[in-house]
Scaffold this motif. Sequence first.
Motif, PDB file in Angstrom:
ATOM      1  N   LEU A   1      14.250  -2.135  -3.968  1.00 30.43           N
ATOM      2  CA  LEU A   1      15.509  -2.613  -4.545  1.00 30.43           C
ATOM      3  C   LEU A   1      16.317  -3.408  -3.524  1.00 30.43           C
ATOM      4  O   LEU A   1      16.925  -4.421  -3.868  1.00 30.43           O
ATOM      5  N   LEU A   2      16.323  -2.950  -2.285  1.00 33.53           N
ATOM      6  CA  LEU A   2      17.022  -3.668  -1.222  1.00 33.53           C
ATOM      7  C   LEU A   2      16.418  -5.060  -1.032  1.00 33.53           C
ATOM      8  O   LEU A   2      17.129  -6.024  -0.760  1.00 33.53           O
ATOM      9  N   SER A   3      15.122  -5.147  -1.228  1.00 29.99           N
ATOM     10  CA  SER A   3      14.432  -6.433  -1.108  1.00 29.99           C
ATOM     11  C   SER A   3      14.633  -7.312  -2.337  1.00 29.99           C
ATOM     12  O   SER A   3      14.274  -8.486  -2.328  1.00 29.99           O
ATOM     13  N   GLY A   4      15.165  -6.721  -3.411  1.00 30.18           N
ATOM     14  CA  GLY A   4      15.390  -7.472  -4.647  1.00 30.18           C
ATOM     15  C   GLY A   4      14.115  -7.761  -5.411  1.00 30.18           C
ATOM     16  O   GLY A   4      14.008  -8.783  -6.092  1.00 30.18           O
ATOM     17  N   LEU A   5      13.140  -6.859  -5.308  1.00 23.61           N
ATOM     18  CA  LEU A   5      11.851  -7.077  -5.945  1.00 23.61           C
ATOM     19  C   LEU A   5      11.597  -6.090  -7.072  1.00 23.61           C
ATOM     20  O   LEU A   5      12.044  -4.948  -7.027  1.00 23.61           O
ATOM     21  N   THR A   6      10.853  -6.553  -8.082  1.00 26.50           N
ATOM     22  CA  THR A   6      10.379  -5.649  -9.128  1.00 26.50           C
ATOM     23  C   THR A   6       9.207  -4.858  -8.566  1.00 26.50           C
ATOM     24  O   THR A   6       8.683  -5.175  -7.493  1.00 26.50           O
ATOM     25  N   GLN A   7       8.760  -3.856  -9.301  1.00 22.83           N
ATOM     26  CA  GLN A   7       7.587  -3.097  -8.859  1.00 22.83           C
ATOM     27  C   GLN A   7       6.373  -4.011  -8.753  1.00 22.83           C
ATOM     28  O   GLN A   7       5.588  -3.889  -7.812  1.00 22.83           O
ATOM     29  N   GLU A   8       6.227  -4.927  -9.686  1.00 17.92           N
ATOM     30  CA  GLU A   8       5.090  -5.853  -9.652  1.00 17.92           C
ATOM     31  C   GLU A   8       5.152  -6.760  -8.427  1.00 17.92           C
ATOM     32  O   GLU A   8       4.143  -6.985  -7.762  1.00 17.92           O
ATOM     33  N   GLN A   9       6.339  -7.289  -8.127  1.00 19.55           N
ATOM     34  CA  GLN A   9       6.490  -8.165  -6.969  1.00 19.55           C
ATOM     35  C   GLN A   9       6.253  -7.416  -5.667  1.00 19.55           C
ATOM     36  O   GLN A   9       5.600  -7.919  -4.755  1.00 19.55           O
ATOM     37  N   PHE A  10       6.807  -6.203  -5.586  1.00 22.51           N
ATOM     38  CA  PHE A  10       6.625  -5.402  -4.374  1.00 22.51           C
ATOM     39  C   PHE A  10       5.156  -5.039  -4.188  1.00 22.51           C
ATOM     40  O   PHE A  10       4.628  -5.082  -3.077  1.00 22.51           O
ATOM     41  N   ALA A  11       4.484  -4.719  -5.292  1.00 24.40           N
ATOM     42  CA  ALA A  11       3.056  -4.411  -5.237  1.00 24.40           C
ATOM     43  C   ALA A  11       2.289  -5.593  -4.659  1.00 24.40           C
ATOM     44  O   ALA A  11       1.406  -5.417  -3.813  1.00 24.40           O
TER      45      ALA A  11
END
Length: 92
Positions: free
Chosen positions: A23-33
């Motif tokens: 969340l701090l990175s501003g990413l969805t689970q898909e993006q973070f994955a």
Amino acid sequence: MTTKKPLVIKQPEVGKLIRELRLLSGLTQEQFAATLGVTYPTINRWENGHSKPSPLAMEKIENNLRDLGEQSQDLKQKYFGEQRLGGNGKAA
């Protein structure tokens, strides 16, 4: 050659750390994955405490923490206490 000692964190706190970092990175689970080279369901299982990251995945998560610099100081303190990630990848 020195061996890097991984940061120590317990389950289910690792799931909370991953969610807050994402969340701090501003990413969805898909993006973070995608940034970690894993699948969306894997991130989902980690965040929900159904499984924990492999040592290689934890290394990538630590790198993400380092890359965020000052933004991640609160997370480092919250989850690792006195263990602070230095610029060389070692707890300082």
